[in-house]
Design an enzyme around this catalytic site. Structure first.
Site: not given
Length: 270
Positions: A116, A257
């Site tokens: 981080c 898709g």
């Protein structure tokens, strides 16, 4: 250095008998991802400690240096040495004198959570960085994205072994995967990929990541001039705001898709 180890562990499994389900405690061999503290040392001064997978650390050092604004280009680094020490790894980076002087003006300590980069920032205004707005230099055919998702999945070798790592891959505009990096920290995986991208002459294309799109993932992508970021999971509100502000194409929840287009739809066609 190896990025995984074998270890014997206990596990439980419910087995069905004639009367009830019974939990049985058994032993098996498991494969664990290696997580190691990596200290980034610039011209002899420790600047940051990140928790990483211990591979591709030269690319990580380069990508981190660019995304943190320490350098502008790979040539600002004169050399990188990876040295194993008793408690982890030191990556010793030799900066140009001009960039090292600038770094000393803006030093901070990032020791903290896994991968981080924002953790440890001393001032809130250091978090919100501004970059030039990205130009729109290409259009991408969304019909190619399904094969990219398949390639990302099948090339996560460390993730397949351990189930404990993130992956970031770079694809060209024809849907060909040019590079993939894995790490226990998603930001570190991205820094490794962006280090490769910088030293490879900044090819055109997009990043596909197995994680969510956080603010910092977007910030790192924009900092390196990549125009499109696609993630498997969601985007945060701040990530979307950052993407819109800097004209980044951001897609989340990418599946076969379908996907969510959060910003930058002008680069997409079908």
């Amino acid at each position: 250095m190896q990025c995984w180890i074998r270890q014997t562990i206990n596990f439980f499994r419910k087995t069905k008998n004639t009367e009830k389900l019974t939990a049985l405690l058994q032993q098996k061999e498991d494969i664990l991802a290696v997580e190691m503290p990596v200290s980034l040392v610039y011209n002899g001064i420790s600047h940051a400690v990140m928790m990483c997978s211990p591979n591709n650390l030269e690319d990580f050092a380069l990508g981190f240096s660019i995304t943190e604004g320490i350098i502008d280009k790979p040539e600002d680094i004169y050399g990188i040495d990876v040295v194993e020490v008793c408690n982890g790894i030191e990556v010793q980076i030799e900066l140009s004198s001009r960039k090292f002087m600038a770094l000393k003006e803006h030093r901070r300590n990032l020791t903290g959570r896994t991968g981080c980069g924002i953790c440890g920032t001393e001032q809130l205004n250091q978090v919100y960085k501004t970059f030039p707005k990205l130009d729109c230099t290409f259009q991408f055919d969304l019909n190619l994205l399904d094969s990219c998702l398949i390639d990302l999945q099948k090339n996560q070798l460390l993730g397949c072994k351990t189930g404990a790592t993130h992956a970031c891959a770079f694809f060209d505009l024809y849907g060909n995967m040019l590079a993939i990096y894995e790490d226990v920290g998603r930001h570190v995986a991205l820094d490794k990929l962006l280090g490769w991208h910088a030293k490879s002459g900044k090819p055109r294309g997009f990043i596909l990541a197995s994680s969510r799109a956080s603010y910092e993932m977007v910030q790192k992508t924009v900092a390196c001039g990549v125009e499109m970021l696609v993630t498997i999971s969601a985007a945060t509100d701040l990530a979307v705001t950052m993407a819109e502000k800097h004209n980044l194409t951001l897609i989340g929840f990418a599946r076969e898709g379908k996907g969510n287009i959060y910003s930058g739809h002008q680069r997409l066609h079908n």
